[in-house]
Each structure stands twice: as structure tokens, then as C-alpha cells.
Design a protein around this motif. Structure first.
Motif, PDB file in Angstrom:
ATOM      1  N   ASP A 157      33.036  -3.088  24.215  1.00 16.14           N
ATOM      2  CA  ASP A 157      34.455  -2.973  24.590  1.00 16.14           C
ATOM      3  C   ASP A 157      34.660  -2.779  26.078  1.00 16.14           C
ATOM      4  O   ASP A 157      35.787  -2.729  26.559  1.00 16.14           O
ATOM      5  CB  ASP A 157      35.103  -1.810  23.833  1.00 16.14           C
ATOM      6  CG  ASP A 157      34.338  -0.511  24.051  1.00 16.14           C
ATOM      7  OD1 ASP A 157      33.285  -0.551  24.764  1.00 16.14           O
ATOM      8  OD2 ASP A 157      34.749   0.530  23.518  1.00 16.14           O
ATOM      9  N   GLY A 158      33.566  -2.617  26.843  1.00 19.93           N
ATOM     10  CA  GLY A 158      33.685  -2.486  28.287  1.00 19.93           C
ATOM     11  C   GLY A 158      34.017  -1.088  28.742  1.00 19.93           C
ATOM     12  O   GLY A 158      34.277  -0.879  29.924  1.00 19.93           O
ATOM     13  N   ALA A 159      34.037  -0.112  27.831  1.00 23.39           N
ATOM     14  CA  ALA A 159      34.338   1.260  28.218  1.00 23.39           C
ATOM     15  C   ALA A 159      33.187   1.828  29.026  1.00 23.39           C
ATOM     16  O   ALA A 159      32.041   1.372  28.927  1.00 23.39           O
ATOM     17  CB  ALA A 159      34.570   2.112  26.970  1.00 23.39           C
ATOM     18  N   ALA A 160      33.490   2.856  29.837  1.00 24.52           N
ATOM     19  CA  ALA A 160      32.475   3.473  30.672  1.00 24.52           C
ATOM     20  C   ALA A 160      31.414   4.117  29.801  1.00 24.52           C
ATOM     21  O   ALA A 160      31.713   4.748  28.781  1.00 24.52           O
ATOM     22  CB  ALA A 160      33.108   4.501  31.597  1.00 24.52           C
ATOM     23  N   ALA A 161      30.153   3.951  30.207  1.00 23.90           N
ATOM     24  CA  ALA A 161      29.048   4.496  29.421  1.00 23.90           C
ATOM     25  C   ALA A 161      28.996   6.011  29.574  1.00 23.90           C
ATOM     26  O   ALA A 161      29.256   6.558  30.643  1.00 23.90           O
ATOM     27  CB  ALA A 161      27.735   3.870  29.895  1.00 23.90           C
ATOM     28  N   LYS A 162      28.679   6.672  28.466  1.00 25.48           N
ATOM     29  CA  LYS A 162      28.572   8.128  28.473  1.00 25.48           C
ATOM     30  C   LYS A 162      27.186   8.537  28.914  1.00 25.48           C
ATOM     31  O   LYS A 162      26.221   7.814  28.705  1.00 25.48           O
ATOM     32  CB  LYS A 162      28.854   8.685  27.072  1.00 25.48           C
ATOM     33  CG  LYS A 162      30.260   8.382  26.558  1.00 25.48           C
ATOM     34  CD  LYS A 162      30.425   8.936  25.152  1.00 25.48           C
ATOM     35  CE  LYS A 162      31.831   8.627  24.632  1.00 25.48           C
ATOM     36  NZ  LYS A 162      32.018   9.150  23.247  1.00 25.48           N
ATOM     37  N   PRO A 163      27.073   9.722  29.486  1.00 27.56           N
ATOM     38  CA  PRO A 163      25.739  10.218  29.834  1.00 27.56           C
ATOM     39  C   PRO A 163      24.885  10.348  28.583  1.00 27.56           C
ATOM     40  O   PRO A 163      25.337  10.817  27.545  1.00 27.56           O
ATOM     41  CB  PRO A 163      26.013  11.571  30.495  1.00 27.56           C
ATOM     42  CG  PRO A 163      27.428  11.475  30.972  1.00 27.56           C
ATOM     43  CD  PRO A 163      28.151  10.633  29.960  1.00 27.56           C
ATOM     44  N   PHE A 164      23.653   9.926  28.711  1.00 32.43           N
ATOM     45  CA  PHE A 164      22.738  10.045  27.583  1.00 32.43           C
ATOM     46  C   PHE A 164      22.299  11.494  27.466  1.00 32.43           C
ATOM     47  O   PHE A 164      21.993  12.157  28.463  1.00 32.43           O
ATOM     48  CB  PHE A 164      21.512   9.150  27.811  1.00 32.43           C
ATOM     49  CG  PHE A 164      20.501   9.203  26.709  1.00 32.43           C
ATOM     50  CD1 PHE A 164      20.660   8.436  25.573  1.00 32.43           C
ATOM     51  CD2 PHE A 164      19.394  10.050  26.800  1.00 32.43           C
ATOM     52  CE1 PHE A 164      19.713   8.478  24.555  1.00 32.43           C
ATOM     53  CE2 PHE A 164      18.466  10.101  25.784  1.00 32.43           C
ATOM     54  CZ  PHE A 164      18.627   9.327  24.646  1.00 32.43           C
ATOM     55  N   ALA A 165      22.264  11.982  26.231  1.00 40.03           N
ATOM     56  CA  ALA A 165      21.913  13.384  26.007  1.00 40.03           C
ATOM     57  C   ALA A 165      20.900  13.474  24.892  1.00 40.03           C
ATOM     58  O   ALA A 165      21.048  12.849  23.838  1.00 40.03           O
ATOM     59  CB  ALA A 165      23.151  14.205  25.672  1.00 40.03           C
ATOM     60  N   LEU A 166      19.852  14.233  25.165  1.00 40.30           N
ATOM     61  CA  LEU A 166      18.870  14.514  24.130  1.00 40.30           C
ATOM     62  C   LEU A 166      19.357  15.681  23.283  1.00 40.30           C
ATOM     63  O   LEU A 166      20.016  16.609  23.786  1.00 40.30           O
ATOM     64  CB  LEU A 166      17.517  14.871  24.754  1.00 40.30           C
ATOM     65  CG  LEU A 166      16.759  13.746  25.464  1.00 40.30           C
ATOM     66  CD1 LEU A 166      15.563  14.326  26.215  1.00 40.30           C
ATOM     67  CD2 LEU A 166      16.303  12.712  24.455  1.00 40.30           C
ATOM     68  N   PRO A 167      19.043  15.660  22.000  1.00 39.96           N
ATOM     69  CA  PRO A 167      19.395  16.833  21.169  1.00 39.96           C
ATOM     70  C   PRO A 167      18.643  18.058  21.666  1.00 39.96           C
ATOM     71  O   PRO A 167      17.546  17.952  22.223  1.00 39.96           O
ATOM     72  CB  PRO A 167      18.931  16.417  19.769  1.00 39.96           C
ATOM     73  CG  PRO A 167      18.834  14.929  19.811  1.00 39.96           C
ATOM     74  CD  PRO A 167      18.456  14.581  21.203  1.00 39.96           C
ATOM     75  N   PRO A 168      19.214  19.230  21.472  1.00 40.60           N
ATOM     76  CA  PRO A 168      18.544  20.457  21.938  1.00 40.60           C
ATOM     77  C   PRO A 168      17.285  20.741  21.116  1.00 40.60           C
ATOM     78  O   PRO A 168      17.102  20.222  20.029  1.00 40.60           O
ATOM     79  CB  PRO A 168      19.601  21.532  21.735  1.00 40.60           C
ATOM     80  CG  PRO A 168      20.477  21.015  20.645  1.00 40.60           C
ATOM     81  CD  PRO A 168      20.512  19.529  20.807  1.00 40.60           C
ATOM     82  N   GLY A 169      16.427  21.547  21.704  1.00 42.89           N
ATOM     83  CA  GLY A 169      15.250  21.981  20.971  1.00 42.89           C
ATOM     84  C   GLY A 169      13.971  21.332  21.429  1.00 42.89           C
ATOM     85  O   GLY A 169      12.990  21.295  20.683  1.00 42.89           O
ATOM     86  N   ILE A 170      13.944  20.799  22.650  1.00 40.52           N
ATOM     87  CA  ILE A 170      12.708  20.200  23.144  1.00 40.52           C
ATOM     88  C   ILE A 170      11.696  21.308  23.388  1.00 40.52           C
ATOM     89  O   ILE A 170      11.955  22.260  24.121  1.00 40.52           O
ATOM     90  CB  ILE A 170      12.957  19.416  24.433  1.00 40.52           C
ATOM     91  CG1 ILE A 170      13.943  18.273  24.203  1.00 40.52           C
ATOM     92  CG2 ILE A 170      11.651  18.895  25.008  1.00 40.52           C
ATOM     93  CD1 ILE A 170      14.322  17.538  25.450  1.00 40.52           C
TER      94      ILE A 170
END
Length: 940
Positions: A25-38
Motif C-alpha cells: 500500500d506504500g505506507a511508511a515501514a514500521k521499525p522492526f522489533a524483536l519479541p522480548p526475552g532474548i
């Protein structure tokens, strides 16, 4: 801390936040986030590797996750409970993990082959317990050697377990306790140098190294202080693979056998990594944070943390930034990835070299920090053009400050890139000639100097009168010559340094320059001549042609000797022709005759030597030698010496070398009035008339008679000319005239009338002189008339007899009365063969000896002679040119005409040689004619 504050700060990395792929859709990409608990993480082989991530509401423990560049997470179940450590090898698709499958302290080590699959998951090639005994303890750190032959596991109780052998298989590996201590192990690292393997072990209180390539693994304690977890790393070869340990006060570097340098970076260190020549340090932002002896407390996780990237070689900070609670810093895909506790991933992308230099150049140049700029450019492998530009600017800065010595050192570093004229123009002032000399010297050492640079450098030496430097410059070995030798010779000669110029010319075999300086400047003719004698044949020959006249003028004897050798059997005195030259070479001696101008004595010696040594010397050598001998003979006053010279010249003429140049030799003898030579040459050239004329001119009457007697048989007209000569003399030459007339009479050389006419011009030649000649001539002619009349009468009688025989043969039969065969002389028997000539033969004898059925074998030879004479007369009838020539040259033209008349030149003769078929009468006539010819020949 003071040293740390002095380090310059730059921004050599661009910071970005990793974002999810853009949607359709051409929307701005969101920051990629890893799930917590690494819990743990590592990187390598194109992925970021994580262990124990909590996903969604249900915790997913014991899994290992992979995050590729496409940001598509994937995982597999590695353990039942938890994953505590992961280690991804960089050169192999092997992942080593440590975790727990059951409650309690019982860690398991699993080795995964990521390229092979087992039910969709990576293949587990080996599982074994991390603790070798039953002593429960917690694993604190893990490292694996890239050759897959070593694995080291550190524990919280201070022990280290070493697994040696193929780590992917149980069968080929051996596990043993390498180290035991009372302090937790916080870091391990393998160091491979050639075939030597070391293991660094760091605890909270000490640092040690083990040599694993030697039996019993000798241990060496390097220091008595340690570091916390994740605060150690191994550098790359740019820092000589040193082990880095980050304490709260300093960062220490260690070799396997000693401690290296340290850097005062204060602050509590949390994470230390090494990346592409940079030291990455994550520390607490609060300077009052309490020291953590091991892994740090949970209350500190929310503190701000500072990530610094240090360039230890150039001593500056390449990047610095504050992050919230950094989990780890990973290197993959050519970038750094900073993982924070909130699940975000920040990427630090290093700028390209040119951008980094442009960013810092302005600040460094503005603050005149050229050395730092140079070190920075070198460490980033800037090309030579970029470095040269920095050196130039640095040199300009020092030059403007008046530091000419420092400036010239920087300009020297630009050689090969910066145009030399840029530097030379700055230092042309006489007060800076030392600096210019240093620059030009280096320019020559790098073989980048042209002829102008060589000229300028030598002029600098001569103006400074620095003979030692000048000698050092020109007396380099052959392989180290960095200048144009010919230019150097010219400059040294112009400056008056003749010895230096001669040295260069001799060393580098510039023979022409060597001889030119020796002869024109130093005037050392003897040395120049000796030098020519050492040259190869072709060069010795050309230089003797060029400088021979000068050398002959000053050292004539030595020059003559060298020319003798050069033209006979030349071998260089120094052996320059090479070992393969067995036979000597020789030059053309005739080409060196002009060298002896005004040196006739040496020329004569040279030419005589050449004629003695080489009989086949060029003709010009003999011609010149003859001319010299004739000149010496003509000008000599001493009779004895003159006689000797006379004999030498005559012997040279008689050597037979002047046959092809007869005219030239004759002219030389005539020019110098060399009588014997003229006469000898005329005799050899059969110029008998010239010999007689020579004696006539000198009025040598006896010699005239002698010439006629010697050569009169070869040239009869000599007697006629002698008679005419004496006839013209008014002196009393009766004696000589009588001698000539006697010979003319004997040889019948002239008609009497012509003799009388010739002598009629001499008033002293009376009738008494020719009386005897005339009487004898008349008597001889009378006798000849009588003989001719007798011969005519004989011929008439013979002709009459033959005609009668012919008539008799025509009118009456021929009776053959021969009783014997003319061949075998036996009595004739039938059948027999009879001929009209009177010869008879047995038929078998006739057939055996006869060549023709119609000719008599006995008469056939005489008949053929007659026939040949007739044919010859027929062929010579048309030889008009020969007739005219003989008529002109003969003294008696009437006899020539009579001879040709007798040959039938003036009538037409019809000769019948073959019998026409079917005509018997004609055959009889032909036979009669043949017999007539035969009888005629016999009678004559």
C-alpha cells in the motif's frame, strides 16, 4: 582519562533503525522489533542467531532463532528448557549451543550442521554434557576454533574444559579439564599464528594463556586482574591478534607471552567486540555506577549505555552514541547491529573511505593535524593519489611557516604523483639549494628524473662544491643508476669536473664522450689511445677514423702501432669482445690512409707493414706506397739512399700489384720522371711504340734500335717508325739507317719505293746509304720473277696434260691393268672394283675399307682436302670486312688482292658434289671434274 579526552571524535558510521519491509500500500515501514526475552545471540553465515525468545502469550523456550537479511524469523526446538549459549562459526555452517533439557544444573552441548536437515530442522551431529564430571556448575562462556579441532567451555567455578579433536563427532574428540581456579571464567579466545595455537583464559581476577600446540599445554599468567562477562575479545591481524581485556579503568592488550599496550578508557565496561580494526566498547553512561564483579545486577538494566567505536591505531573515536539497555552488538552483512532490550535493532553502517576523509579533512587541516590525517588515510587504505594530496598540503603548510626542511620531506613523499616542477620552483632560491638537492636526489633514486632534473641536481652539487655527494651520486653500481648518464656527463664537463665526467663515460661505456673529454679537455692523448685499444673492434675502428688525425699529430708512433694491429689481427686489450672471439678482426687499411696527413714517415711504415703482413691489401695501399717511394726517390740527394729508394720503387712495380691500375702507376712514374718504372710499365703493357718514343725523345739512338730488335717481331711498324725517325734527323745517322734498312729488307716490311720516299726528306741520307738496299732488293725481285715464270710454265704443262687425260677419258675406254689390290697388295681376283684414278680393289677389301660406294678409298683423303678447300673458299668469299682490314694493314696490298682473287672471291664457282639420279653422262662429268681437282691438288 586525560589521554582519552584528547582523542578526536568523528562520525564514521551512519545510524539507522532496522525497519520492516514496505507493504504494497506504500505506507511508511514500521521499525522492526524483536519479541522480548532474548537470552543469548550471535551472528555469522548470513544470519543473526538468537536463543530463548518469548513469543506471544506462551513462552517459547529452548528454541534457536535465525534472522536473515530478509527479516523473516525462523526457529527450531534445540532444548526442552532453555538455551544459555550459542556460537556461530564464521567459516563453517556449524552452530554450537549450550542449554538444558531438564531441571537442575546439567548443561548439554549440541553441535548443529546448518546445511543438513533432519525433519526440517538442522542436523544435530553431536550431543555431550558440558560438565565432564558430576560436579554441578554453571557454564559462563564458550568459544570454538575455526578449524573445528578445539572447543573451550568456561564455568562459573573457575574451571575450563577443552574438547580436542573433531568437535562434530564423539568418536574423534577428547575432553579434558584444562584449567581449574577459584574465580569465575569470564572470557575465552583461541589465537592461531602459523602452526601455533594459544587459548586465552580470563577470569574476574587474572588472565592466563595456554599453548595448545605443545604437549602438556604449558600455562603462562599474563596479569593479575580480569574483567566481567563479554568484556574480552580477540583483535584481527591489524593489531597482531592481541587479546583485549576491558577493565573499568583501562583497556589492556595481550600477546600470548606478555602484556601489550593499554588505553585509559574509564567507565564500567559491559560489552567488548572487535570489528574491522575498530574496538567496540559498550559501557554505562553513569560514571557513579557501582562495579560489577561478574554479570551485573538486574537493577542496572534500565541505565543509559554508551557505545564507543575506537580506532586504536590512529587514536581517535570513530563513533559514539547513547543507547537504551543494549543487549549485544553483532557484526553481519558488512555492518554493526545493536540490539536493545526493547526489541529494536539499530544498524551502524560504516561510511566509505572517501566520505570519511572528506568529513574529517576540513577539521584536521584547519587545525593542522596533518599527521593524524595521514595516519587515518593509511589505515583506511587510501590510494596513493589521495595520500599524495595530503602530503602536498602538509608540505605547503610547513613551507609557509618557514620550515623548509620539514616541507621538503613531505614533498619527497609526493614523488611519483606531484609534478616535480611544483616543488622545484619553490626551492630554486640559492638559500634553499640544500632542500632542492635532497628532493632531486630522491627523485633520481625512484628513477623518475628526466634529463633536466639530472642537470639541475648536478648543478646543485657543483654550486655547493660538495664533491663527496657528487661522487656518491655518480659512483653508484650499474643496477642503481637512476639518472640519464649522457646528461650527467655533459653537465660535469661543462662545470669543469672532467675526472668525474670521464669516470661516468668509462663506467657506462659512453666511448665517444670519454674520448672527447680526454682529447679536447684533458689533452691526455696517451690514455685516450690506450682506451681505444680496449674497445670492441667496431667501436675501435670508428673512433680511430674520428680521432686518428689528432692522435697521429700528438702520439704518432703509438697511433701507428695501434693502426697496424687494428688492420691485421685486432683483439681488444681488455678482452671486451668476449670469450667466444677466437680469431682477430681486421679493418680496411685503405680507409685509414687519410689519418696520416702530414705524417709521411709513419704512413710509409704503416703501408710497408700492411704489404708485408697482408699481400692481399687493398689496391689503394699499394698505390699510396708507390707514390710515397717515388716522392722520396725524387727528393733524395744522397746517391746511395737514392739508389736504394730506386730499387724499392722498382721492386714494388714488379710485384704485380698494378695490373688493374696500370694507367695510374704509369702516370705516377711519369710525374716523378721515374725512367725505369715508365719503361717497365710500358713493356708490361706492350706499349712498344711508347717505349721507342721515350727513347726518341731522349735521342737514344741505340735504344731505339734495341727496342725495334726486341719488339719488332710483335709490332712490325716499329722499324718503319724508326726509319722515319732517323730520316728526319739532320745528323749523320747513316749507321742506324743502314741497320734499319737491313732489317726491313730481311723481313720485307716496306716496298722499296716507300723507303726511298721516306729517306728523301733527310739531306744527309745520300744514295750511297740505300745503294746496297736497292741493289739487293732488285736482285731479289729478279730471282722471284724467274721462279714465278718457271712455276707458271710448270702449271701450264700440268694443265695441258690433265686436259688431255680428260679428253682421253671422254673419247676412249679406260683399260685397267692393275694386277694387285691397292689395299692388301694381293693379286686381284674377281670380283674386283676399279676406279678411273687407276686404283683397283678386291670387292671384299673395298667393302671393308670404303666409306662411300662412289669414291676411291685411296684417293678419298686427298679429295676431301680439296673439297674442304673449295668449301672454305666459298665461305670466305663474302668476308669483306676481313678483306678490307687486311688490305689496310698489309704493306703489300697487291698480294692481298691476288690472294683473295685466287680464293675465288671475285668469281662465282659452281661445285657439284652429289650425282643426280638417272643421268649417267652427268655422273661421268662429275667424276672427271673430281679427278681433275685431285690431279690439280697433287701437282701443286
Amino acid at each position: 582519562m586525560a589521554a582519552y579526552l584528547q582523542w578526536r571524535r568523528f562520525v564514521f558510521f551512519d545510524k539507522e533503525t532496522v525497519r520492516e519491509p514496505s507493504g504494497s500500500d506504500g505506507a511508511a515501514a514500521k521499525p522492526f522489533a524483536l519479541p522480548p526475552g532474548i537470552a543469548v545471540c550471535d551472528s555469522g553465515r548470513g544470519s543473526l542467531v538468537f536463543g530463548d525468545i518469548l513469543r506471544g502469550a506462551r513462552p517459547s523456550r529452548g528454541c534457536i532463532w535465525f534472522l536473515p537479511r530478509s527479516l523473516q524469523l525462523s526457529s527450531f526446538q534445540a532444548y526442552k528448557l532453555r538455551v544459555t549459549h550459542v556460537y556461530q562459526l564464521k567459516q563453517h555452517s556449524i552452530l554450537v549451543s549450550i542449554g538444558e533439557d531438564e531441571e537442575g544444573i546439567n548443561p548439554l552441548v549440541k553441535v548443529w550442521n546448518l546445511e543438513k536437515r533432519d525433519g526440517g530442522n538442522p542436523l544435530c551431529t553431536r550431543i555431550f554434557p558440558a560438565i565432564p564430571g558430576n560436579k554441578p556448575t554453571v557454564v559462563s562462556c564458550l568459544t570454538v576454533h575455526e578449524n573445528l579441532n578445539f572447543m573451550a567451555i568456561g564455568f562459573a567455578d573457575g574451571s575450563v574444559v577443552l574438547n580436542k579433536g573433531d568437535i562434530t563427532r564423539d568418536r574423534h574428540s577428547k575432553t579434558q579439564i584444562l584449567h581449574e581456579g577459584s574465580y569465575p571464567v569470564t572470557g575465552l579466545a583461541f589465537r592461531q599464528s602459523d602452526k601455533t595455537t594459544h587459548l586465552f583464559v580470563v577470569t574476574t581476577e587474572n588472565i592466563q594463556s595456554y599453548m595448545l600446540s605443545v604437549k602438556d599445554y604449558p600455562r603462562l599468567e599474563l596479569d593479575t586482574h580480569g574483567c566481567g562477562l563479554r568484556c574480552s575479545s580477540l583483535s584481527d591481524p591489524s593489531q597482531d591478534l592481541q587479546f583485549i581485556v576491558a577493565g573499568n579503568e583501562c583497556v589492556y592488550l595481550y600477546q600470548p607471552d606478555e602484556r601489550g599496550p593499554c588505553f585509559a578508557f574509564e567507565g564500567q565496561k559491559l560489552i567488548v567486540h572487535w570489528y574491522r580494526g575498530y574496538l567496540i566498547v559498550v559501557s554505562k553512561d553513569r560514571k557513579t555506577s557501582p562495579k560489577s564483579d561478574f554479570a551485573g545486577s538486574e537493577s542496572q538494566n534500565l541505565d543509559k549505555q554508551v557505545l564507543n567505536i575506537y580506532d586504536l591505531c590512529n587514536k581517535f573515536i570513530a563513533y559514539s552514541s547513547v543507547f537504551d539497555d543494549i543487549v549485544d552488538v553483532l557484526a553481519e552483512w558488512g555492518s554493526l547491529y545493536v540490539l536493545t532490550r526493547d526489541g529494536k535493532i539499530h544498524v551502524l553502517q560504516e561510511k566509505d573511505t572517501q566520505t570519511k576523509l572528506e568529513a574529517c579533512k576540513f577539521m584536521l587541516f584547519r587545525k593542522n593535524l596533518f599527521e593524524m590525517a595521514i595516519n587515518l588515510a593509511k589505515s583506511h587504505h587510501l590510494d596513493s593519489d589521495g595520500l599524495s594530496e595530503i602530503f602536498r598540503q602538509y608540505g605547503d603548510h610547513l613551507y609557509n611557516k618557514g620550515n623548509h626542511d620539514g616541507a621538503i620531506q613531505q614533498y619527497i613523499r609526493t614523488i611519483g604523483k606531484l609534478e616535480p616542477s611544483y616543488v622545484i620552483r619553490k626551492f630554486l632560491d640559492a638559500q634553499r639549494i640544500h632542500n632542492l638537492t635532497a628532493y632531486l636526489q630522491m627523485l633520481h633514486l625512484q628513477s623518475l628524473a628526466n634529463a633536466d632534473h639530472t642537470t639541475l641536481l648536478l648543478n646543485c652539487y657543483t654550486k655547493l662544491k660538495d664533491s663527496s655527494k657528487l661522487e656518491e651520486f655518480i659512483k653508484t653500481s650499474e643496477s642503481e643508476v637512476h639518472f640519464d648518464v649522457e646528461t650527467a656527463i655533459k653537465v660535469l664537463r661543462q662545470a669543469g669536473y672532467y675526472s668525474h665526467a670521464v669516470y661516468l663515460a668509462e663506467k657506462h661505456e659512453h666511448h665517444e664522450w670519454y674520448l672527447k673529454i680526454q682529447l679536447e679537455d684533458i689533452k691526455n692523448y696517451q690514455e685516450a689511445l690506450h682506451y681505444i685499444g680496449k674497445l670492441p673492434f667496431e667501436q675501435a675502428e670508428s673512433n680511430m677514423k674520428r680521432y686518428g688525425k689528432i692522435l697521429m699529430h700528438h702520439v704518432p708512433n703509438e697511433t701507428t702501432e695501434l693502426l697496424k694491429i687494428l688492420c691485421t689481427d685486432y683483439r681488444p686489450s681488455g678482452g671486451n669482445e668476449g670469450p667466444g672471439t677466437l680469431e682477430g678482426k681486421k679493418a680496411n687499411s685503405e680507409e685509414f690512409i687519410p689519418v696520416f696527413a702530414n705524417n709521411s714517415r709513419e704512413l710509409k711504415a704503416f703501408l710497408e707493414h700492411m704489404t708485408e703482413e697482408q699481400a692481399d691489401s687493398p689496391q689503394g695501399v699499394y698505390d699510396t706506397l708507390l707514390e710515397l717511394r717515388l716522392q722520396n726517390w725524387a727528393h733524395e740527394q744522397d746517391e746511395q739512399i737514392k739508389e736504394k729508394l730506386h730499387n724499392e720503387a722498382l721492386s714494388l712495380l714488379k710485384s704485380g700489384r698494378f695490373k688493374t691500375v696500370f694507367d695510374k702507376a704509369l702516370i705516377l712514374c711519369q710525374m716523378h720522371n721515374f725512367k725505369d718504372g715508365v719503361l717497365y710499365l710500358c713493356e708490361q703493357g706492350k706499349l712498344f711504340q711508347q717505349i721507342m718514343h721515350y727513347h726518341m725523345q731522349n735521342e737514344q739512338y741505340k735504344k731505339v734500335i734495341e727496342v725495334c730488335e726486341l719488339y719488332g717481331d710483335q709490332e712490325a711498324c716499329l722499324w718503319e717508325q724508326a726509319l722515319g725517325y732517323f730520316a728526319r734527323k739532320e745528323e749523320n745517322c747513316k749507321e742506324y739507317i743502314a741497320a734499319v734498312l737491313k732489317h726491313i729488307e730481311n723481313k720485307n716490311l716496306m716496298p722499296p719505293l716507300l723507303v726511298v720516299q721516306t729517306l728523301a726528306h733527310n739531306s744527309t741520307a745520300t744514295l750511297s746509304v740505300i745503294k746496297d738496299y736497292l741493289v739487293n732488293k732488285l736482285q731479289k725481285q729478279s730471282r722471284q720473277i724467274e721462279q714465278d715464270e718457271q712455276r707458271i710454265q710448270k702449271y701450264r704443262e700440268e694443265t695441258t696434260r690433265i686436259r688431255l687425260e680428260i679428253e682421253e677419258l671422254k673419247a676412249s675406254p679406260k683399260i685397267f691393268q692393275k694386277t694387285k689390290c691397292s689395299i692388301c697388295t694381293s693379286a686381284l681376283e674377281l670380283p674386283s672394283v676399279h676406279f678411273l684414278c687407276g686404283h683397283s680393289f678386291h670387292q671384299h677389301c673395298f667393302e671393308s675399307y670404303s666409306e662411300s660406294d662412289s669414291e676411291c678409298p685411296t684417293c678419298m683423303p686427298e679429295n676431301r682436302k680439296v673439297m674442304d678447300m673449295i668449301r672454305a673458299q666459298e665461305q670466305k668469299r663474302d668476308l669483306h670486312d676481313q678483306f678490307q682490314h687486311q688490305l689496310k694493314c698489309s704493306n703489300d696490298g697487291f698480294s692481298v688482292v691476288a690472294d683473295y682473287f685466287g680464293r675465288g672471291v671475285f668469281n662465282k664457282l659452281t661445285l657439284i658434289t652429289d650425282l643426280p639420279s638417272g643421268k649417267a653422262a652427268t655422273a661421268i662429268d662429275a667424276g672427271l671434274q673430281r679427278e681433275l681437282l685431285i690431279h690439280t691438288k697433287r701437282s701443286t
